[in-house]
Design a protein around this motif. Structure first.
Motif, PDB file in Angstrom:
ATOM      1  N   LEU A 422      -5.606  -4.670  -7.031  1.00 22.88           N
ATOM      2  CA  LEU A 422      -6.038  -4.592  -8.428  1.00 22.88           C
ATOM      3  C   LEU A 422      -5.257  -5.541  -9.332  1.00 22.88           C
ATOM      4  N   THR A 423      -4.027  -5.905  -8.911  1.00 25.23           N
ATOM      5  CA  THR A 423      -3.174  -6.732  -9.788  1.00 25.23           C
ATOM      6  C   THR A 423      -2.930  -8.116  -9.190  1.00 25.23           C
ATOM      7  N   ASP A 424      -3.740  -8.498  -8.215  1.00 26.77           N
ATOM      8  CA  ASP A 424      -3.576  -9.789  -7.545  1.00 26.77           C
ATOM      9  C   ASP A 424      -2.149  -9.946  -6.998  1.00 26.77           C
ATOM     10  N   ASN A 425      -1.649  -8.875  -6.406  1.00 26.80           N
ATOM     11  CA  ASN A 425      -0.327  -8.826  -5.762  1.00 26.80           C
ATOM     12  C   ASN A 425       0.829  -9.038  -6.745  1.00 26.80           C
ATOM     13  N   LYS A 426       0.557  -8.849  -8.052  1.00 27.25           N
ATOM     14  CA  LYS A 426       1.650  -8.976  -9.036  1.00 27.25           C
ATOM     15  C   LYS A 426       2.415  -7.667  -9.161  1.00 27.25           C
ATOM     16  N   LYS A 427       1.749  -6.569  -8.849  1.00 29.72           N
ATOM     17  CA  LYS A 427       2.429  -5.270  -8.885  1.00 29.72           C
ATOM     18  C   LYS A 427       2.238  -4.580  -7.543  1.00 29.72           C
ATOM     19  N   SER A 428       3.057  -3.559  -7.320  1.00 26.52           N
ATOM     20  CA  SER A 428       3.002  -2.865  -6.034  1.00 26.52           C
ATOM     21  C   SER A 428       3.509  -1.443  -6.226  1.00 26.52           C
ATOM     22  N   LEU A 429       3.600  -0.704  -5.140  1.00 26.12           N
ATOM     23  CA  LEU A 429       4.123   0.665  -5.225  1.00 26.12           C
ATOM     24  C   LEU A 429       5.561   0.664  -5.742  1.00 26.12           C
ATOM     25  N   THR A 430       6.288  -0.438  -5.544  1.00 30.78           N
ATOM     26  CA  THR A 430       7.669  -0.520  -6.056  1.00 30.78           C
ATOM     27  C   THR A 430       7.702  -0.273  -7.567  1.00 30.78           C
ATOM     28  N   ASP A 431       6.691  -0.785  -8.305  1.00 33.40           N
ATOM     29  CA  ASP A 431       6.648  -0.549  -9.754  1.00 33.40           C
ATOM     30  C   ASP A 431       6.497   0.937 -10.060  1.00 33.40           C
ATOM     31  N   PHE A 432       5.695   1.610  -9.253  1.00 35.03           N
ATOM     32  CA  PHE A 432       5.552   3.074  -9.407  1.00 35.03           C
ATOM     33  C   PHE A 432       6.880   3.775  -9.094  1.00 35.03           C
ATOM     34  N   LEU A 433       7.552   3.363  -8.028  1.00 34.93           N
ATOM     35  CA  LEU A 433       8.807   4.004  -7.631  1.00 34.93           C
ATOM     36  C   LEU A 433       9.869   3.838  -8.717  1.00 34.93           C
ATOM     37  N   HIS A 434       9.851   2.671  -9.385  1.00 33.37           N
ATOM     38  CA  HIS A 434      10.828   2.430 -10.455  1.00 33.37           C
ATOM     39  C   HIS A 434      10.606   3.387 -11.631  1.00 33.37           C
ATOM     40  N   ILE A 435       9.368   3.847 -11.798  1.00 32.11           N
ATOM     41  CA  ILE A 435       9.093   4.843 -12.845  1.00 32.11           C
ATOM     42  C   ILE A 435       9.399   6.248 -12.322  1.00 32.11           C
ATOM     43  N   PHE A 436       8.802   6.562 -11.179  1.00 28.87           N
ATOM     44  CA  PHE A 436       8.796   7.956 -10.694  1.00 28.87           C
ATOM     45  C   PHE A 436      10.173   8.401 -10.181  1.00 28.87           C
ATOM     46  N   LEU A 437      10.845   7.539  -9.412  1.00 27.72           N
ATOM     47  CA  LEU A 437      12.110   7.951  -8.785  1.00 27.72           C
ATOM     48  C   LEU A 437      13.316   7.694  -9.685  1.00 27.72           C
ATOM     49  N   ALA A 438      13.140   6.804 -10.668  1.00 34.10           N
ATOM     50  CA  ALA A 438      14.282   6.419 -11.510  1.00 34.10           C
ATOM     51  C   ALA A 438      14.237   7.086 -12.876  1.00 34.10           C
TER      52      ALA A 438
END
Ligand SMILES: [Zn+2]
Length: 640
Positions: A422-438
């Protein structure tokens, strides 16, 4: 109960245990493991009390086990005294983990002695203490509000590994055995802080530039095994750095990987906030090929410090260990950890990118060939977790097991590749983890609960999408096939060939926990080297020939059973009309059966689909600059 997504309560909770400790005298618990070689633990416990009826309890629902596994049946020799005088007690009629006593007037301290008969995670040379074996504390009080001060006595010369804070100068590089005292904590934290001890003990620091500090503590049944390979230490240091990049926070004051290497103490992988209790066979990490079957163990349990311990499903967290821990979100707690554990193992060099794909193929194929998915959803395997663990292998493929681990792995791979697409590989699950886990930044050990709405909201912060439907379709609905979309969006395809992947052969040769004769995708049985059938694939060729779990193969096509004879017969039958002939024993009876199967050997692997985005290999590339591990000799190398 801690609520999700609110920063103020996090800050308040950080200070709460300290305040309570100041207000209340701690329970003093002296754990005595000096009898560990005889598989007995003892404890002397001083409990602050007030006169009148008191109810004490041992833990029942053990965090991480997701089951009522508190070993109350092995707790024995329970004697209560006040001022040296024995006090009568009575067990609760309904909650068998509870003991009732009446404290006489003027008494402020109750003494309890307990013994525990230890049946697992112990040998002549090492022992693991998970504190539910020795804990006794007031019932009906939130365990995070009960202060406790532990000490641990071990045999002469034995070393101790734990995330507890020693207060009397314990030196892990020169262990002397005897008693070590630890700083006061809470019952909730003590239950989360196991101890390993052993004659052959080593503690190794990892990634020394990272704060807080990380260590791996090892005990083994023989002295040479407790000296870990330099390459493994490099890979674990890489893992520590990779978690910093992937999770962007830490939720502990110190982290200890606790590792037992023993053929008798049993396998284990149990997460804790500041440590993990890991048990593998004596040679489990002795060279890269043995390591392959265990390659995600340490990264999985470490990831739980963020996903599971810090972020906890709202219904899996309870303020006492007496209440049921509900499992409906285990596809996040375990499933996302399964995904990240494997991904971070590859990023750290604990396994290669090729090995990552080979093992993903094995896991995806296993799920896709699981007929139980026709009647049971992934969510149901999570809700029913406490009755599925350790079940009988017979017809396990029709029943389903704790599939939320591997289903969750495919789900989060699907989510990761969907974000990338959806983001042309500019974003990934890592962006979610930075919100959810941090959320809340770096913290000490802490539990912050979440629900499905928070997951959806955080995913939408990364990229707007109908994540609610995405989850519902894959987790709650009945799906006759596994979610292979993540593999396909990642640029690969699951296929079956007539030769096992190199990783599958390596694991089989190293005798790891996933080894065996793989004829599951051909004739549809799980069979060990002695010919014992443990499972038969529902609706598969062997099922149609009326084979069943518990039978033993005596002969195949007129030859006495061996793994090679079975594989030869499957190869021979390819493209022919003649069925494969079996002689089978069940209890005292012998029968014949013919399996009408003619498609040859079938083993799962992933193949690259040319011209598609190669997200799968992007996902397993390190986020940090890895330290190179030294080249090593490999035993058990399968021929190409
Ligand atoms: Zn886990």
């Amino acid at each position: 109960m801690i609520h999700r997504n609110t920063l103020l309560p996090i800050a308040l909770l950080l200070t709460a245990p300290a305040l309570l400790q100041a207000q209340r005298a701690p329970i003093q618990i002296a754990a005595d493991l000096s009898d560990a070689p005889r598989k007995l633990y003892h404890a002397e416990i001083e409990i602050p009390v007030t006169p009148g009826p008191v109810t004490l309890t041992t833990p029942k629902w053990i965090p991480g086990n997701h089951r009522p596994t508190g070993p109350v049946d092995d707790i024995t020799g329970v004697v209560f005294t006040v001022n040296g005088k024995v006090l009568p007690w009575r067990r609760d009629d309904e909650d068998l983990y509870q003991f009732h006593v009446t404290i006489p007037a003027g008494v402020t301290t109750l003494h309890a002695h307990i013994d525990c008969i230890v049946t697992a995670r112990i040998s002549q040379k090492l022992a693991v203490l998970e504190w539910e074996k020795l804990l006794l504390y007031p019932a009906h009080t939130p365990v995070k509000e009960i202060p406790v001060q532990p000490s641990v006595k071990v045999p002469e010369g034995w070393g101790i590994g734990t995330a507890l804070t020693p207060t009397d100068g314990y030196d892990p590089q020169n262990p002397k055995g005897g008693t070590t005292h630890y700083a006061a904590t809470t019952v909730e934290q003590l239950e989360d802080s196991p101890v390993i001890t052993g004659e052959y003990f080593h503690e190794f620091p990892l990634a020394p530039e990272v704060t807080p500090r990380h260590y791996i503590d090892v005990v083994a049944d023989s002295p040479e095994d407790s000296q870990l390979r330099p390459a493994l230490l490099v890979e674990l240091s890489n893992l520590v750095r990779e978690t910093g990049a992937a999770y962007n926070s830490r939720h502990y004051n110190v982290y200890h990987f606790l590792l037992t290497l023993s053929d008798v103490a049993g396998g284990e992988g149990l997460e804790h906030g500041q440590s993990s209790d890991n048990g593998v066979g004596e040679k489990g990490f002795s060279d890269p090929n043995h390591q392959l079957a265990e390659s995600d163990l340490l990264s999985h349990e470490f990831t739980h410090s963020w996903n599971g311990k810090y972020r906890r499903p709202f219904n899996l967290y309870q303020d006492t260990f007496a209440k049921m821990q509900e499992g409906s979100l285990l596809w996040v707690y375990e499933g996302m950890t399964q995904y990240l554990g494997n991904v971070l193992a590859a990023r750290s060099g604990l396994k290669s990118q090729d090995q990552y794909r080979d093992m993903l193929a094995m896991s995806a194929a296993n799920l896709d060939y699981k007929p139980g998915r026709d009647w049971r959803s992934t969510e149901d395997t999570a809700i029913a977790a406490s009755i599925l663990r350790g079940g009988n292998p017979a017809w396990a493929n029709w029943k389903r097991g704790q599939d939320y681990y591997q289903e969750g792995e495919l789900f989060w791979l699907d989510a990761d590749t969907t974000i990338r697409k959806l983001t042309d590989n500019k974003k990934s699950l890592t962006d979610f983890l930075h919100i959810f886990l941090a959320k809340g930044g770096n913290t000490g050990p802490l539990i912050v609960t979440y629900n499905r709405d928070e997951l959806i909201a955080d995913l939408n912060q990364v990229v707007k999408y109908d994540w609610a439907t995405f989850m519902h379709d894959r987790i709650d609905a009945i799906n006759p096939h596994a979610d292979l979309a993540g593999i396909e969006q990642g640029g690969y395809k699951l296929v079956f060939t007539d030769k096992p992947t190199k990783s599958e052969r390596t694991i089989a040769m190293s005798g790891g926990r996933r080894g065996g004769i793989d004829v599951w995708y051909s004739i549809g049985i799980r069979v060990n080297g002695e010919g014992n059938i443990t499972d038969v694939r529902w609706n598969g060729p062997a099922d149609k020939a009326k084979l069943f779990p518990g039978q033993k193969i005596i002969a195949v096509n007129g030859n006495v059973f061996s793994g090679d004879a079975l594989k030869e017969a499957i190869k021979d039958a390819k493209g022919k009309a003649e069925p494969i002939h079996f002689v089978l024993q069940s209890d005292t009876f012998v029968t014949n059966a013919d399996i009408d199967y003619h498609d040859g050997e079938r083993y799962p692997s992933l193949v690259r689909v040319d011209g598609t985005s190669d997200y799968l290999d992007d996902i397993t590339k390190p986020l940090t600059t890895p330290e190179k591990s030294p080249a090593e000799k490999k035993d058990n190398e399968p021929a190409d």
